[in-house]
Design a protein around this motif. Structure first.
Motif, mmCIF file in Angstrom:
data_model
loop_
_atom_site.group_PDB
_atom_site.id
_atom_site.type_symbol
_atom_site.label_atom_id
_atom_site.label_comp_id
_atom_site.label_asym_id
_atom_site.label_seq_id
_atom_site.Cartn_x
_atom_site.Cartn_y
_atom_site.Cartn_z
ATOM 1 N N GLU A 8 0.845 -1.186 0.000
ATOM 2 C CA GLU A 8 0.000 0.000 0.000
ATOM 3 C C GLU A 8 0.884 1.242 0.000
ATOM 4 O OE1 GLU A 8 -3.391 0.280 -0.193
ATOM 5 O OE2 GLU A 8 -3.285 -1.861 -0.616
ATOM 6 N N PRO A 9 0.439 2.350 -0.591
ATOM 7 C CA PRO A 9 1.265 3.564 -0.617
ATOM 8 C C PRO A 9 1.575 4.083 0.779
ATOM 9 C CG PRO A 9 -0.572 3.768 -2.136
ATOM 10 C CD PRO A 9 -0.803 2.520 -1.332
ATOM 11 N N PHE A 10 2.779 4.597 0.933
ATOM 12 C CA PHE A 10 3.198 5.284 2.150
ATOM 13 C C PHE A 10 3.234 6.760 1.794
ATOM 14 C CE2 PHE A 10 6.557 7.429 4.501
ATOM 15 C CZ PHE A 10 6.118 7.218 5.794
ATOM 16 N N CYS A 11 2.446 7.560 2.505
ATOM 17 C CA CYS A 11 2.351 8.984 2.191
ATOM 18 C C CYS A 11 2.872 9.812 3.353
ATOM 19 C CB CYS A 11 0.905 9.370 1.896
ATOM 20 S SG CYS A 11 0.228 8.490 0.471
ATOM 21 N N GLY A 12 3.812 10.695 3.045
ATOM 22 C CA GLY A 12 4.338 11.629 4.032
ATOM 23 C C GLY A 12 3.580 12.935 3.960
ATOM 24 N N GLU A 13 4.154 13.952 4.524
ATOM 25 C CA GLU A 13 3.542 15.273 4.477
ATOM 26 C C GLU A 13 3.513 15.782 3.037
ATOM 27 O OE1 GLU A 13 5.249 18.023 7.253
ATOM 28 O OE2 GLU A 13 5.492 16.455 8.752
ATOM 29 N N GLY A 14 2.489 16.551 2.718
ATOM 30 C CA GLY A 14 2.397 17.131 1.384
ATOM 31 C C GLY A 14 2.043 16.127 0.302
ATOM 32 N N ASN A 15 1.454 15.001 0.676
ATOM 33 C CA ASN A 15 1.016 13.986 -0.281
ATOM 34 C C ASN A 15 2.147 13.385 -1.099
ATOM 35 O OD1 ASN A 15 -1.685 14.155 0.497
ATOM 36 N ND2 ASN A 15 -2.008 15.917 -0.817
ATOM 37 N N ASN A 16 3.331 13.288 -0.524
ATOM 38 C CA ASN A 16 4.429 12.580 -1.178
ATOM 39 C C ASN A 16 4.238 11.100 -0.922
ATOM 40 O OD1 ASN A 16 5.789 14.928 -2.026
ATOM 41 N ND2 ASN A 16 6.559 15.211 0.043
ATOM 42 N N CYS A 17 3.669 10.391 -1.878
ATOM 43 C CA CYS A 17 3.334 8.983 -1.687
ATOM 44 C C CYS A 17 4.277 8.090 -2.488
ATOM 45 C CB CYS A 17 1.905 8.713 -2.111
ATOM 46 S SG CYS A 17 0.684 9.623 -1.146
ATOM 47 N N PHE A 18 4.805 7.090 -1.804
ATOM 48 C CA PHE A 18 5.706 6.127 -2.417
ATOM 49 C C PHE A 18 5.171 4.723 -2.179
ATOM 50 C CE2 PHE A 18 8.095 9.870 -1.356
ATOM 51 C CZ PHE A 18 8.835 10.101 -2.498
ATOM 52 N N ARG A 19 5.562 3.810 -3.056
ATOM 53 C CA ARG A 19 5.192 2.416 -2.896
ATOM 54 C C ARG A 19 6.441 1.562 -2.938
ATOM 55 N NH1 ARG A 19 0.043 0.636 -6.143
ATOM 56 N NH2 ARG A 19 -0.042 -0.790 -4.374
ATOM 57 N N LEU A 20 6.445 0.529 -2.128
ATOM 58 C CA LEU A 20 7.517 -0.461 -2.106
ATOM 59 C C LEU A 20 6.976 -1.748 -2.692
ATOM 60 C CD1 LEU A 20 8.821 0.130 1.522
ATOM 61 C CD2 LEU A 20 9.709 1.129 -0.587
ATOM 62 N N GLY A 21 7.812 -2.441 -3.427
ATOM 63 C CA GLY A 21 7.379 -3.703 -4.009
ATOM 64 C C GLY A 21 8.522 -4.689 -4.110
ATOM 65 N N THR A 22 8.169 -5.928 -4.341
ATOM 66 C CA THR A 22 9.151 -6.996 -4.539
ATOM 67 C C THR A 22 8.660 -7.907 -5.662
ATOM 68 O OG1 THR A 22 8.080 -8.374 -2.861
ATOM 69 C CG2 THR A 22 9.924 -7.016 -2.124
ATOM 70 N N ASP A 23 9.592 -8.642 -6.238
ATOM 71 C CA ASP A 23 9.204 -9.639 -7.225
ATOM 72 C C ASP A 23 9.693 -11.010 -6.778
ATOM 73 O OD1 ASP A 23 11.920 -9.915 -7.949
ATOM 74 O OD2 ASP A 23 11.720 -8.705 -9.750
#
Length: 63
Positions: A8-23
């Protein structure tokens, strides 16, 4: 592109959203939410170390 399992997205302040994934091959991915087709990729271990270093404050000078 590899079949990536995104968290699921990780969102910091100011709507900076990142996602982590693996294969299935043990690679790790980081992407801006909504731009998962252009991820930063490296070994799972390298990205784990990057995240741990960030959490330890080693990138605070960039803020």
């Amino acid at each position: 592109m590899a079949d990536i399992n995104w968290e699921e997205p990780f969102c910091g302040e100011g709507n900076n959203c990142f996602r982590l994934g693996t294969d299935a091959e043990g690679n790790g991915y980081i992407a801006v939410a909504g731009e998962e087709d252009q991820p930063l990729t490296d070994s799972r271990e390298a990205l784990r170390n990057l995240i741990l270093d960030i959490k330890a404050g080693k990138a605070d000078h960039l803020l």
